[in-house]
Structures are given as structure tokens and as C-alpha cells.
Design an enzyme around this catalytic site. Structure first.
Site, short mmCIF file in Angstrom:
data_model
loop_
_atom_site.label_atom_id
_atom_site.label_comp_id
_atom_site.label_asym_id
_atom_site.label_seq_id
_atom_site.Cartn_x
_atom_site.Cartn_y
_atom_site.Cartn_z
CD GLN A 1 -8.85 16.65 -9.46
OE1 GLN A 1 -9.24 17.44 -10.31
NE2 GLN A 1 -9.55 16.44 -8.36
CG HIS B 1 -7.17 18.08 -13.63
ND1 HIS B 1 -6.74 19.16 -12.90
CD2 HIS B 1 -8.49 18.29 -13.83
CE1 HIS B 1 -7.75 19.98 -12.67
NE2 HIS B 1 -8.83 19.46 -13.22
CG ASP C 1 -10.84 20.85 -16.60
OD1 ASP C 1 -11.20 21.75 -17.39
OD2 ASP C 1 -11.53 20.49 -15.63
CD GLU D 1 -13.19 17.94 -17.47
OE1 GLU D 1 -14.02 18.24 -16.59
OE2 GLU D 1 -12.30 17.07 -17.32
CG ASP E 1 -16.84 20.22 -15.48
OD1 ASP E 1 -17.94 20.12 -14.91
OD2 ASP E 1 -15.78 20.46 -14.86
CE LYS F 1 -16.97 19.77 -11.00
NZ LYS F 1 -15.81 19.62 -11.90
#
Length: 417
Positions: free
Chosen positions: A171, A193, A235, A270, A304, A328
Site C-alpha cells: 500500500q 492501494h 482502495d 476495494e 472491507d 482484516k
């Protein structure tokens, strides 16, 4: 083998705890801080240095094994536990958890976890406590069995010794361009990311984000080694829903549009939207997944927010409400549940991504590697921190060392056989 004492040591997480709601509501950045009032309970400022608490188990041979407790970067958001309070967690651990630890057989991992993590006053223990203590218990079992943590997991869950490496995902944090270059030069499997967590980064109608996706794809070809074809994973922290609207068809249309700009590349998106509750998230994510599948899109939806615990993961996997589930780790709690979550995803033919947070530590990251490799997850996060180099080194080196040890073990077993 008994645990004879329990040690506690306050520590630092590798990044910061951030008030996601305040950032989403438009808090501006001034250097590394965010300006404005916090909105999530527990935060006295929008960005707070991450704290952790190490728990050390003193074994009867006088060796000490450790695990680290902490919460995730966006604590208190998306149904997660509240902000980590070191003093509060330390008192609870000393009063409730330590006596339980002194009463278990540390060589029996799942049995020890089950006994130590029983509810207290009809409530589940804080997930941070489960996470840190389960790491220490896993190290204790490995020490006592003279094996790796991965071998303990394989034995407990009746899994074959793994032979394959798990792809690593890095990320970028806010240093997007520099860190993308680092990832490409290091040949990272999955990147970048992107931290698309504000309207400024997503852009009107998502145009800024789309340009960034195209730039990353182009950059991999410009400076990557010949034949380098990473998975692109972004994300967006719910910003497709925030900007485009919460209609599943509109979200799917936008995701397809982004995927069309980078043909022949696997694209992971994400957290495309936050529908406000776990049930609403499941229903609407399932619709988005179905639309993309029916179109034959190369884009994959990753969940997520609202998918935190093992039970949440079970519901999403069974409903096919994601192509890939981020497990996570601090939000799941016990590492035993992370292992169960990977196996649950596999049983439901849903991708399993062992993630976590930039707020973690070297110890929690290394323990996560053993779970990921033992269960053969589809990918795992390079953690902790937001710098590529440190996290990729910690996770990548731990995996390579582990595979070397497992290969030696396999050779020994073959020679004995």
C-alpha cells in the site's frame, strides 16, 4: 507446558489512527496533520499516533514469546471496535486475561485460544486483545513443538504443508507516485492501494481516480521489468458510492468504465461504497458482483468495511457478496479466526486476502504471514506502516524464511519415509 507469568509492554503502532468520518466529511490536510474537529468517539484529534500493547508469555522453561495488540487505522468506523486505549486494555488484560493464560496448556493452540477468549461479563473480549494474545499463544505452541507457527496451524486445521508463496500486496499511503515506482522496481505482486479516501483524490465523477489508474498501468510498462504484470488493487474507501450514488447498477457501470481503461489487467476495487450496515452491504455488494460477472468484466470487488468478524466474513462469502474478502486481522480478532476465515472463503469459492492495517507491528505482521502461507490465502498485505520498503521487507523476508524451513522439513520427512 505451563505459562508461568504474563508481561505487558506499551508500544507504538507503525502508523496513525485516523478519524475516517472527519476525513470523509472534508477535513483538510496541513502537512501531515488534518485540520478540523474530530467526529468519531474516542478521537481528540483527527490523526493520532498509533499505540500498541505487547503481551509476553513467560513459559516454564523461562523463555518468553510475544504478541502485539492494536486496532486498525480507521478505528470506530464501519462497525469496528473503538479507538485503542492502552491503559484500558492493559488493565483488562491483567485482571481478566492473565489469570486465564496461567491455566492453559500452551502447546495446544486452538484449545488454549478457546479457553482464554471466553466471553467476560457476557461480552466478547476486545478484538485487539484476542489478536495480540493469539499471536503470543501461536508463538508459544511453535516454541514448545519446535516448529514454525505455520506448521502449528497446519496441524491444528489438518492442512498439508504448503509449498507455494502467497502474492504480496503493498500500500502506498499518500506518497502515491514515489511509492508506486518503488513497488514496480521491487516487482510487487499486487499494487498500489492508492489511499483514495477523499473527494479531492477521487475527483468529480471519479475522473481523478480514473486518471491515476491509467497512470499506474502505464508506469508498470515504463519502468517494470519485461513480463511484469501485477494485479492493480485500489482502495476507494466508499467514494464511488459517495460521488456516483448508491445504486448498484451505477457503481458497476463506473467500475466497468475504469476496468476498460486498463484492458488485459486484473483490477481489484476495494470498498466501492458503504451502504450503512452489514446486511445492506451484503445485499448491494452481491448485486454489484453479479452485474460485473454477467458482463464478463475483469474487475473484482473487494469488501472491507462492514465485513469485520468471522461471522461477517461467513455471511459475505456465502452470499457471494465480493470476489475477494479482506480478512482484516485486528478486526477479526484471534488469528485462529483469521485461519478459519481463509478456509471459509475457499470453501465458498471466494478469494481470501489476509489484510490488516498500517497501524500494526513487525510481530503481528510476521505472525500473519504464517497464517497466510499455512492456509494458502490468495494474497496478503505488506505491513506494517505506509512505507513500501519496510513492510515489503518484513513480510517478504518472513515468507521466504518460512518456505525455506518448510522445504527442509518436507525433505527430512521424505528421507525418513
Amino acid at each position: 507446558m505451563q505459562i508461568t507469568d504474563v508481561l505487558l509492554a506499551p508500544g507504538n503502532g507503525a502508523f496513525f489512527y485516523d478519524d475516517q468520518e472527519a476525513i470523509r466529511s472534508g477535513a483538510t490536510q496541513d502537512g501531515f496533520i488534518y485540520v478540523g474537529a474530530p467526529t468519531t468517539p474516542g478521537f481528540d484529534s483527527i490523526r493520532i499516533p498509533a499505540s500498541s500493547l505487547s503481551v509476553g508469555l513467560v513459559l516454564s522453561d523461562d523463555s518468553v514469546v510475544w504478541g502485539d495488540m492494536m486496532n486498525v487505522q480507521y478505528s470506530g468506523a464501519g462497525g469496528r471496535d473503538t479507538l485503542f486505549d492502552t491503559n484500558q486494555i492493559s488493565k483488562l488484560t491483567s485482571r481478566v486475561v492473565a489469570p486465564r493464560l496461567l491455566d492453559v496448556d500452551a502447546s495446544l493452540y486452538l484449545d488454549a485460544c478457546a479457553k482464554v477468549f471466553e466471553p467476560f461479563e457476557q461480552e466478547r473480549l476486545p478484538l485487539a486483545v484476542e489478536y495480540g494474545v493469539s499471536q503470543a499463544l501461536l508463538r508459544a505452541a511453535a516454541h514448545l513443538q519446535r516448529s514454525t507457527m505455520a506448521e502449528v496451524v497446519c496441524a491444528e486445521f489438518d492442512l498439508p504443508l504448503p509449498t507455494c508463496r502467497v502474492p504480496i500486496y503493498c500500500q502506498s499511503g499518500d506518497s502515491r507516485e514515489i511509492n508506486v515506482d518503488k513497488m514496480i522496481l521491487k516487482g510487487v505482486d499486487v499494487l498500489p492501494h492508492g489511499l483514495i479516501n477523499s473527494r479531492q483524490k477521487f475527483g468529480t465523477d471519479g475522473q481523478t481516480f480514473m486518471e491515476f489508474v491509467k497512470w499506474v498501468a502505464t508506469r508498470t510498462r515504463q519502468i517494470g521489468r519485461p513480463g511484469y504484470h501485477p494485479v492493480l488493487h485500489f482502495d476507494v474507501y466508499g467514494w464511488i458510492g459517495q460521488e456516483i450514488g448508491l445504486e448498484p447498477q451505477s457503481i458497476a457501470d463506473y467500475v466497468c468504465k475504469v476496468a476498460d481503461t486498463v484492458p488485459d489487467i486484473t483490477l481489484n476495487i476495494e470498498s466501492p461504497a458503504d451502504f450503512g450496515s452489514t446486511q445492506a452491504q451484503i445485499e448491494n455488494y452481491a448485486k454489484i458482483v453479479s452485474i460485473l460477472d454477467n458482463r464478463g468484466s475483469s474487475a473484482r470487488i473487494v469488501v472491507d468495511e462492514r465485513c469485520n468478524t468471522l461471522e461477517d466474513i461467513r455471511l459475505f462469502a456465502q452470499a457471494k457478496a465480493a470476489h475477494l474478502v479482506q480478512i482484516k486481522t485486528p478486526d477479526v480478532g484471534s488469528l485462529a479466526d483469521t485461519a478459519r476465515a481463509v478456509l471459509l472463503c475457499k470453501a465458498n469459492k471466494v478469494g481470501a486476502y489476509v489484510g490488516g492495517s498500517c497501524t500494526e507491528t513487525d510481530l503481528s505482521a510476521q505472525a500473519s504471514v504464517h497464517i497466510s502461507v499455512a492456509t494458502q490465502a490468495d494474497m496478503m498485505l505488506a505491513k506494517p506502516g505506509m512505507g513500501v520498503d519496510e513492510a515489503y521487507s518484513i513480510v517478504g523476508n518472513e515468507q521466504n524464511r518460512l518456505l525455506a524451513m518448510l522445504n527442509r522439513r518436507r525433505t527430512q520427512d521424505e528421507n525418513v519415509g
